[in-house]
Design a protein around this motif. Structure first.
Motif, PDB file in Angstrom:
ATOM      1  N   CYS A   7       0.862  -1.186   0.000  1.00 55.01           N
ATOM      2  CA  CYS A   7       0.000   0.000   0.000  1.00 55.01           C
ATOM      3  C   CYS A   7       0.903   1.243   0.000  1.00 55.01           C
ATOM      4  O   CYS A   7       1.729   1.431   0.888  1.00 55.01           O
ATOM      5  N   ASN A  66      -2.550   4.872  -2.255  1.00 55.06           N
ATOM      6  CA  ASN A  66      -3.218   3.891  -3.103  1.00 55.06           C
ATOM      7  C   ASN A  66      -2.875   2.483  -2.633  1.00 55.06           C
ATOM      8  O   ASN A  66      -1.717   2.181  -2.369  1.00 55.06           O
ATOM      9  N   GLY A 109     -12.208   8.429  -1.567  1.00 53.06           N
ATOM     10  CA  GLY A 109     -11.280   7.398  -2.037  1.00 53.06           C
ATOM     11  C   GLY A 109     -11.087   6.251  -1.064  1.00 53.06           C
ATOM     12  O   GLY A 109     -10.394   5.280  -1.369  1.00 53.06           O
ATOM     13  N   TRP A 117     -10.010  -0.181   1.078  1.00 49.78           N
ATOM     14  CA  TRP A 117      -9.383   0.189  -0.195  1.00 49.78           C
ATOM     15  C   TRP A 117      -9.102   1.691  -0.225  1.00 49.78           C
ATOM     16  O   TRP A 117      -9.931   2.483   0.204  1.00 49.78           O
ATOM     17  N   THR A 123      -8.047   4.759  -2.902  1.00 48.60           N
ATOM     18  CA  THR A 123      -7.809   5.203  -4.274  1.00 48.60           C
ATOM     19  C   THR A 123      -7.534   6.702  -4.252  1.00 48.60           C
ATOM     20  O   THR A 123      -8.423   7.494  -3.950  1.00 48.60           O
ATOM     21  N   ASP A 124      -6.297   7.055  -4.512  1.00 46.81           N
ATOM     22  CA  ASP A 124      -5.878   8.466  -4.545  1.00 46.81           C
ATOM     23  C   ASP A 124      -6.375   9.255  -3.329  1.00 46.81           C
ATOM     24  O   ASP A 124      -6.943  10.343  -3.463  1.00 46.81           O
TER      25      ASP A 124
END
Ligand SMILES: Cc1cc2nc3c(=O)[nH]c(=O)nc-3n(C[C@H](O)[C@H](O)[C@H](O)COP(=O)(O)OP(=O)(O)OC[C@H]3O[C@@H](n4cnc5c(N)ncnc54)[C@H](O)[C@@H]3O)c2cc1C
Ligand SMILES: Cc1cc2nc3c(=O)[nH]c(=O)nc-3n(C[C@H](O)[C@H](O)[C@H](O)COP(=O)(O)OP(=O)(O)OC[C@H]3O[C@@H](n4cnc5c(N)ncnc54)[C@H](O)[C@@H]3O)c2cc1C
Lengths: 398, 374
Positions: free
Chosen positions: A142, A154, A196, A215, A217-218
């Protein structure tokens, strides 16, 4: 050798018992006793009651808002609260992040985050494990890339306990791919309400979703949320793991589970007599009780050494192995004690607020759930195999 | 000594493995929302699997211990929850004790169109076969039953229940237990149906003045115990074979996982700490296989010898189940604890075999008592 508690410690125990008697809500204690699943509000309610007395993080030093308990007091607290069927204190904020901030956080971080842990305003979860990084934690992927005043995160975490309730997660993230794997890891605090971040539940074999995938994401994380130095997170990780392993023996849980087992074996009948009168069954209980008596003392030996300032090293690994073995065996025998009524499984009946009846005696269905759920004890927080490696590596001169 | 199965049994086993591989929905089972599948049941009947559980004289084409072993090992290997064990119990009792008119039901059972269940256990009876307190009273034109039966597997789905009740004697006496055929929907039957932790369904059955005709009595009044014990012996063989199949799959999943899962830059199966435990598991599963073979081969012995094998096998298999389940989960790490991953279902189902027909500790005691009296 003095095996008894000091007067001060006995006085603390008495104060604690009175407190539990008066302040632990019966509805909560009943839920815990019957093995019902707790929800966020249940934990929050209990944390708030404790905090009125400054006991939510009793083992924190007074300067940080705790009660300054020593290791023995902390042990007494755990013993008495389990006996009274209080909910356990969710450890991520008070037992894990708190000590990390005290040791590695800067003044702003301490001033901002620590009161929020005490008050219960923030609910933390632990983002260490990843699908490819379990026992081999240093292989985590990660990624957090620095861009100006932010890290852009991310990747994926997994097995994140109670992430569904959390608004914050402390994570180990990769900030460098150069050099040794351990040297490119940082310790980062992330707001889970940031865009995100996504949480997906994982249902375990007992039917409960207590762990999750998380999770990123950006996700934009301000650099102020880095604890310690960039790429020096591994030291923090190791420090935290030893804190994670305090109370790992679970003596209180084991005693409580053992008396529950005795109670059930007194109620269940075999060949027209209480099961507990069956010589073979009684012998199995006796073996566990003997093991537990010794473990309680092993635990106290470690606790009192810690109270005198010695950091538990290999001892915490020993306690983890023995403690989990004993608890898992108690769970196994409890399930066995329930006989055919261990088979019905109406998962919804264990859910909070459910008015669906369980099948058979009220202790039977939770005993099956707990047996399966507690297989985790020997897996998480560093598996028992990993603990054996630690013991062997430390003790063997090869 | 020849330890190979006959050609017919090998064909049965191969065919069953293919069939169950196709029809068993492991994902649904893992989620716990699959009682059992009528489609699978029809196919089992079509393939003759149900018939393999009965002897030729009862209208089947098998019925021996090794037929049970082959069939149930495959059921276990697939993790299939279809209520075949109930056929061995209830169907077996009808075959053993039924009058000609009662035995007509067997044809429909073999054809897969009649579902059966054996309502015997009661709250507090645990694993003791003689602890029946449900009462049957003789009336002018038949019988009246009252009492409560617990964890009756397939109870709610059964078209025909075989119900035990006491017509004389005290709770715990082997004498005085009678069996009755009770069709679904009979007045006075109150059922609560629920899922079981290892797949399949169970029911609590409350009977209040259930009125039955005279010909509902199965076999001789008060003399059912011997037949119950025999059916139970056969069911124990079947259940242990199922546990063996379940363990074979758990073992295979674990072996595969040790080869696939990389940690510290290598498959975890390279760590000797895990290799040795895998090796121990393999040794123990072979021991369990031998125990099941022992029981299958001694089902037709006289009562005492047979029961010694029943308890020996159930004890050893139970002990092995615990080891295989716990070690398999442990060696999988977190993955082994999830509903989504197949192992979870096999682990739960195998563990639940401990709660039917007596667990390892119960049979350890029973074995010593049976041996001691030898
Ligand atoms: C219920 C539950 C809650 C959890 N909560 C959290 C959480 O809140 N936050 C978090 O970050 N993580 C959490 N974890 C993750 C936990 O820490 C990991 O599951 C654990 O570290 C093991 O990793 P793994 O599951 O990937 O197994 P693996 O590391 O793949 O291990 C598989 C098996 O191989 C063995 N093994 C691995 N390496 C070796 C070796 N070198 N020698 C011998 N044997 C070896 C292991 O002991 C295990 O038996 C949780 C896990 C569970 C099950
Ligand atoms: C009563 C007796 C009779 C014997 N008779 C004969 C005989 O007639 N003829 C003959 O030639 N020999 C004989 N032997 C020798 C016997 O075969 C050896 O003792 C045996 O091979 C083990 O060797 P070792 O004693 O040197 O132990 P080591 O090989 O030194 O082993 C020490 C320990 O380490 C373990 N170990 C070694 N390698 C590994 C590994 N790679 N992984 C994990 N663990 C390992 C072993 O299992 C053992 O527990 C006899 C031995 C005994 C005790």
């Amino acid at each position: 050798m003095d095996l008894s508690y000091s007067d001060d410690h006995e006085a603390f125990r008495t104060e604690l018992r009175t407190f539990l008697d008066e302040r632990l809500p019966k509805t909560l204690a009943d839920k815990v006793r019957l093995g019902k699943r707790l929800i966020k509000e249940d934990h929050e309610q209990w944390h708030a009651i404790l905090q009125e007395k400054n006991w939510h993080a009793g083992h924190w030093p007074k300067e940080h808002g705790g009660a300054g308990w020593d290791a023995v007091q902390r042990h007494i607290f755990e013993e008495e609260t389990t006996k009274a069927h209080a909910p356990r204190i969710v450890p991520f904020g008070v037992a894990m992040l708190g000590p990390v901030l005290m040791a590695f956080g800067n003044d702003e971080q301490k001033a901002y985050w620590m009161p929020r842990i005490l008050s219960g305003e923030d609910w933390w979860c632990q983002g260490y494990s990843e699908p490819g990084a379990g026992s081999d934690l240093a292989s985590l992927k990660c990624e957090a890339k620095r861009e100006g005043d932010h890290y852009i995160v991310n990747g994926q975490k997994t097995w994140t306990t109670l992430a569904q309730y959390a608004d914050h997660i402390f994570c180990l993230v990769r900030t460098s791919k150069e050099g040794k794997r351990q040297e490119g890891i940082s310790f980062l605090l992330i707001d889970m309400n940031d865009p995100g971040v996504e949480v997906k539940p994982i249902v375990l074999i007992d039917g409960e979703a207590e762990v999750n995938e998380v999770w990123f994401t950006d996700v934009k994380v301000p650099v102020e949320n880095l604890v310690g130095e960039e790429n020096k997170g591994w030291t923090i990780a190791k420090y935290l793991l030893t804190h994670e392993r305090t109370n790992i023996a679970g003596v209180g849980f084991a005693s409580e589970a053992l008396s529950n087992l005795r109670r059930i074996a007194g109620l269940e009948m075999q060949d027209g007599k209480p099961l507990i009168e069956d010589a073979l069954f009684a012998a199995e209980i006796a073996k566990l009780e003997i093991a537990l008596m010794a473990m309680a003392t092993t635990n106290l030996r470690v606790v009192s050494a810690a109270a005198e300032g010695q950091a538990p090293g290999v001892e915490s690994s020993m306690l983890k192995i023995k403690g989990t073995q004993i608890r898992q065996e108690i769970n196994n025998l409890t399930r066995a004690a329930c006989g055919p009524y261990a088979m019905p499984f109406v998962s919804e009946a264990l859910e909070p607020g459910s008015n669906i009846d369980t099948v058979g005696p009220d202790y039977a269905m939770p005993s099956t759930a707990e047996y399966f759920n507690n297989r985790k004890l020997s897996i998480y927080g560093g598996s028992n195999e990993v603990q054996r490696q630690i013991i062997a590596k430390t003790m063997l001169e090869v | 000594m020849n330890f190979e199965h006959t050609e017919e049994r090998t064909m049965l086993s191969d065919g069953l493995r293919r069939l169950l591989g196709d029809v068993t929905d492991l994902k649904a089972l893992a989620r716990g929302d699959y009682g059992w599948s009528t489609d699978a049941w029809e196919k089992l009947a079509e393939m003759g699997v149900i018939g393999a559980l009965f002897s030729e004289e009862d209208g089947g084409f098998g019925g021996a211990g090794f037929d049970l072993m082959v069939t149930f090992e495959e059921m276990g290997r697939a993790g299939a929850p279809e209520p075949l064990l109930e056929v061995v119990l209830a169907g077996g009792l009808i075959a053993a004790l039924g009058a000609d008119s009662q035995k007509e039901a067997i044809e429909a059972i073999i054809a897969g169109t009649t579902q059966v269940a054996f309502a015997h256990g009661e709250p507090g009876s645990r694993y003791d076969l003689a602890r029946v307190s449900t009462q049957a009273e003789k009336t002018d034109d038949g019988w009246k039953l009252s009492g409560r039966k617990s964890v009756v597997t397939n109870g709610a789905e059964a078209d025909l229940l075989v119900v035990s009740a006491r017509t004389s004697g005290e709770v715990g006496d082997t004498d005085g237990i009678s069996l009755f055929l009770v069709p679904k929907g009979t007045d006075g039957l109150d059922l609560r149906d629920y899922p079981l932790a290892g797949g399949g369904r169970g029911a609590e059955i409350e009977m209040t003045d259930v009125t039955l005709p005279a010909d509902a009595l199965l076999g001789e009044e008060g003399k059912a115990f011997e037949a119950i014990e025999t059916a139970n012996a056969r069911a124990t063989c079947a259940l242990c074979a199922e546990a063996l199949g379940l363990m074979e799959t758990a073992k295979k999943l674990t072996m595969d996982y040790l080869g696939q899962r990389n940690q510290f830059g290598q498959p975890i199966g390279r760590f000797q700490a895990l290799q040795f435990r895998m090796a121990d598991m393999i040794v123990e599963v072979e021991q369990a296989r031998s125990a099941v073979i022992n029981l299958a081969g001694h089902l037709d012995d006289d009562r005492k010898d047979r029961e010694i094998h029943v308890s020996a096998t159930k004890q050893l298999v139970g002990q092995t189940v615990k080891m295989v389940v716990e070690e398999s989960i442990q060696m999988h790490g977190g993955i082994g604890m999830t509903m989504e991953y197949d192992l979870g279902h096999f682990a739960r189902r195998a563990t639940m075999t401990e709660h039917r027909l007596g667990d390892a500790l119960y049979h350890l005691g029973r074995f010593s008592r049976l041996r001691g009296a030898a």
